[in-house]
Motif scaffolding. Structure first.
Motif, PDB file in Angstrom:
ATOM      1  N   GLN A 118      25.367 -29.082  31.027  1.00 53.53           N
ATOM      2  CA  GLN A 118      26.525 -28.942  30.147  1.00 53.53           C
ATOM      3  C   GLN A 118      26.596 -30.095  29.145  1.00 53.53           C
ATOM      4  OE1 GLN A 118      28.553 -26.170  30.225  1.00 53.53           O
ATOM      5  NE2 GLN A 118      27.182 -25.369  31.800  1.00 53.53           N
ATOM      6  N   GLN A 119      26.252 -31.315  29.582  1.00 57.07           N
ATOM      7  CA  GLN A 119      26.263 -32.460  28.674  1.00 57.07           C
ATOM      8  C   GLN A 119      25.188 -32.318  27.609  1.00 57.07           C
ATOM      9  OE1 GLN A 119      28.328 -34.930  28.202  1.00 57.07           O
ATOM     10  NE2 GLN A 119      27.068 -35.842  26.592  1.00 57.07           N
ATOM     11  N   ALA A 149      23.990 -29.561  26.455  1.00 57.84           N
ATOM     12  CA  ALA A 149      24.448 -28.516  25.532  1.00 57.84           C
ATOM     13  C   ALA A 149      25.488 -29.064  24.568  1.00 57.84           C
ATOM     14  CB  ALA A 149      25.003 -27.333  26.313  1.00 57.84           C
ATOM     15  N   ARG A 150      26.405 -29.871  25.079  1.00 59.48           N
ATOM     16  CA  ARG A 150      27.422 -30.451  24.190  1.00 59.48           C
ATOM     17  C   ARG A 150      26.780 -31.335  23.122  1.00 59.48           C
ATOM     18  NH1 ARG A 150      30.460 -30.607  29.120  1.00 59.48           N
ATOM     19  NH2 ARG A 150      29.723 -32.713  29.602  1.00 59.48           N
ATOM     20  N   GLU A 151      25.783 -32.121  23.502  1.00 61.53           N
ATOM     21  CA  GLU A 151      25.088 -32.962  22.526  1.00 61.53           C
ATOM     22  C   GLU A 151      24.416 -32.111  21.454  1.00 61.53           C
ATOM     23  OE1 GLU A 151      24.054 -36.402  25.883  1.00 61.53           O
ATOM     24  OE2 GLU A 151      22.437 -35.292  24.904  1.00 61.53           O
ATOM     25  N   PRO A 168      30.785 -22.966  21.105  1.00 62.18           N
ATOM     26  CA  PRO A 168      31.839 -23.282  20.126  1.00 62.18           C
ATOM     27  C   PRO A 168      32.010 -22.170  19.103  1.00 62.18           C
ATOM     28  CG  PRO A 168      30.408 -25.181  20.468  1.00 62.18           C
ATOM     29  CD  PRO A 168      29.758 -24.027  21.170  1.00 62.18           C
ATOM     30  N   CYS A 215      26.908 -21.938  29.179  1.00 65.82           N
ATOM     31  CA  CYS A 215      27.694 -22.959  28.487  1.00 65.82           C
ATOM     32  C   CYS A 215      28.686 -22.319  27.513  1.00 65.82           C
ATOM     33  CB  CYS A 215      26.773 -23.891  27.700  1.00 65.82           C
ATOM     34  SG  CYS A 215      25.480 -24.652  28.706  1.00 65.82           S
ATOM     35  N   PHE A 244      25.280 -28.942  20.594  1.00 66.66           N
ATOM     36  CA  PHE A 244      26.320 -28.280  19.804  1.00 66.66           C
ATOM     37  C   PHE A 244      26.925 -29.239  18.780  1.00 66.66           C
ATOM     38  CE2 PHE A 244      27.282 -25.406  23.691  1.00 66.66           C
ATOM     39  CZ  PHE A 244      26.234 -24.564  23.361  1.00 66.66           C
ATOM     40  N   GLU A 245      27.088 -30.505  19.161  1.00 61.88           N
ATOM     41  CA  GLU A 245      27.664 -31.489  18.237  1.00 61.88           C
ATOM     42  C   GLU A 245      26.779 -31.668  17.011  1.00 61.88           C
ATOM     43  OE1 GLU A 245      28.155 -34.961  20.633  1.00 61.88           O
ATOM     44  OE2 GLU A 245      29.867 -34.134  21.760  1.00 61.88           O
ATOM     45  N   HIS A 264      34.384 -23.604  34.619  1.00 55.95           N
ATOM     46  CA  HIS A 264      34.101 -24.029  33.241  1.00 55.95           C
ATOM     47  C   HIS A 264      34.014 -22.860  32.269  1.00 55.95           C
ATOM     48  CE1 HIS A 264      30.048 -22.954  34.560  1.00 55.95           C
ATOM     49  NE2 HIS A 264      29.618 -23.037  33.313  1.00 55.95           N
ATOM     50  N   THR A 275      27.248 -28.350  14.880  1.00 56.45           N
ATOM     51  CA  THR A 275      28.550 -28.231  14.219  1.00 56.45           C
ATOM     52  C   THR A 275      28.761 -29.326  13.181  1.00 56.45           C
ATOM     53  OG1 THR A 275      29.601 -29.437  16.059  1.00 56.45           O
ATOM     54  CG2 THR A 275      29.632 -27.047  16.173  1.00 56.45           C
ATOM     55  N   GLU A 315      26.121 -30.481  35.599  1.00 53.21           N
ATOM     56  CA  GLU A 315      26.773 -31.412  34.680  1.00 53.21           C
ATOM     57  C   GLU A 315      25.795 -31.904  33.610  1.00 53.21           C
ATOM     58  OE1 GLU A 315      29.826 -32.035  34.261  1.00 53.21           O
ATOM     59  OE2 GLU A 315      30.559 -30.957  36.023  1.00 53.21           O
TER      60      GLU A 315
END
Length: 328
Positions: free
Chosen positions: A280-281, A283-285, A113, A110, A287-288, A81, A291, A277
């Motif tokens: 990472q999920q 972190a994505r939430e 972005p 992670c 980051f969203e 990843h 951003t 997993e």
């Protein structure tokens, strides 16, 4: 690549900021499941203070620091990843982020972005992922619910205020000065309470017309614990996730019954992000939301890594707002 020596902050015994020492130590190549990351910035958190003082004991001598951002320099076998040259950020155990570079497990590192700076990355991972589990993974919190959040102008608190606003949650924030209360309000707190001027539990009852709140999120500990329980509605949830004023007192289960069948939990971030997993999920939430502009990461204090002791003093004296970073 020949091994090099990097500056790393260590403690040899528990105590005050004067125990923070610099050593030079080699950083090698990553093994299976590991990466080597060259840091750009490191985050400062109360857990670092707890570990330095021995409230959260470590095997000594020990490095400190739980979050940072930087560039991936090398990738071990089995890591898929992350890529060499990629921007990354993390909150992770074991401690060791107060350094120029390190080899570490890749699972909780992670991809960062491009729209998020290294400073923001270092300031947001531990605090932002904490807010994620508080609002999404500890107890159901829905639009229209009311949350009491202590230390609402701190690094975690300002993210929590904005997270609550973005999801339609009413947040009552406490802080120790009028300026900090206003900062919490500007970031999304619906109501604010200066706990030095008012009894916050009494004020919460006034704000909620006697009902109490659905959830309390308390990182202060000893000084606020009893008042936090008194602020809950029947069947409410108390989330104790820190000890800034000292350890929370033992709980008599009969007290929980008498106050309305209350629930109490003491979670930690690192339990929530132990699974690759899931981490990472989460972190994505996070980051969203950043951003998308729903959350702004406030980096209000910056110290060179060489002045880490001064950074600790400022945090312990509650002279900081938002996040504090160490520039590498």
């Amino acid at each position: 690549m020949p091994s090099e020596n990097v500056r790393t902050v260590f403690i040899e015994k528990f105590g005050g900021p004067e125990e923070l020492k610099f050593i030079e130590r080699p950083v090698g190549d990553p093994g299976p499941g590991e990466v080597r990351i060259r840091h750009k910035a490191c985050g400062l958190n109360f857990i670092d203070v707890y570990q330095r003082t021995g409230l959260y004991p470590l095997d000594l001598p020990a490095p400190l620091g739980m979050e940072a951002s930087g560039i991936i320099e090398a990738v071990g076998d089995g890591v898929t990843h992350l890529r060499i040259g990629e921007r990354a950020a993390y909150a992770s155990t074991p401690p060791g982020a107060y350094c120029e570079a390190r080899v570490m497990r890749a699972a909780q590192v992670c991809p960062l972005p491009d729209g998020i700076s290294f400073e923001e990355g270092a300031a947001m991972m531990l605090k932002g992922l904490t807010v994620n589990y508080l609002f999404r993974r500890t107890t159901p919190i829905a639009k229209g619910d009311t949350v009491l959040f202590h230390a609402a102008a701190g690094g975690v608190g300002l993210i929590a205020c904005q997270w609550a606003r973005s999801e339609g949650v009413t947040l009552i924030g406490t802080a120790g000065t009028d300026e900090k209360c206003e900062l919490a309000r500007e970031n999304g707190a619906t109501h604010v309470i200066n706990y030095r001027n008012e009894d916050f539990a009494t004020r919460v009852r006034e704000i909620t017309e006697g009902k109490g709140v659905d959830v309390v999120m308390d990182s202060v500990g000893k000084d606020t614990f009893d008042g936090s329980l008194d602020s809950l509605k029947p069947l409410g949830m108390m989330i104790s996730f820190g000890n800034a004023s000292g350890k929370a007192p033992p709980v008599d289960l009969g007290t929980l019954a008498a106050k309305g069948s209350l629930k109490v939990t003491r979670p930690t971030l690192f339990t929530h992000i132990a699974d690759h997993e899931t981490c990472q999920q989460m972190a994505r939430e996070l980051f969203e939301k950043v951003t998308a502009g729903e959350i702004v990461i406030h980096v209000d204090q910056r110290f060179p890594l060489a002045e880490v002791a001064e950074a600790h003093k400022a945090l312990e004296a509650r002279k900081t707002t938002g996040a504090t970073i160490l520039e590498v």
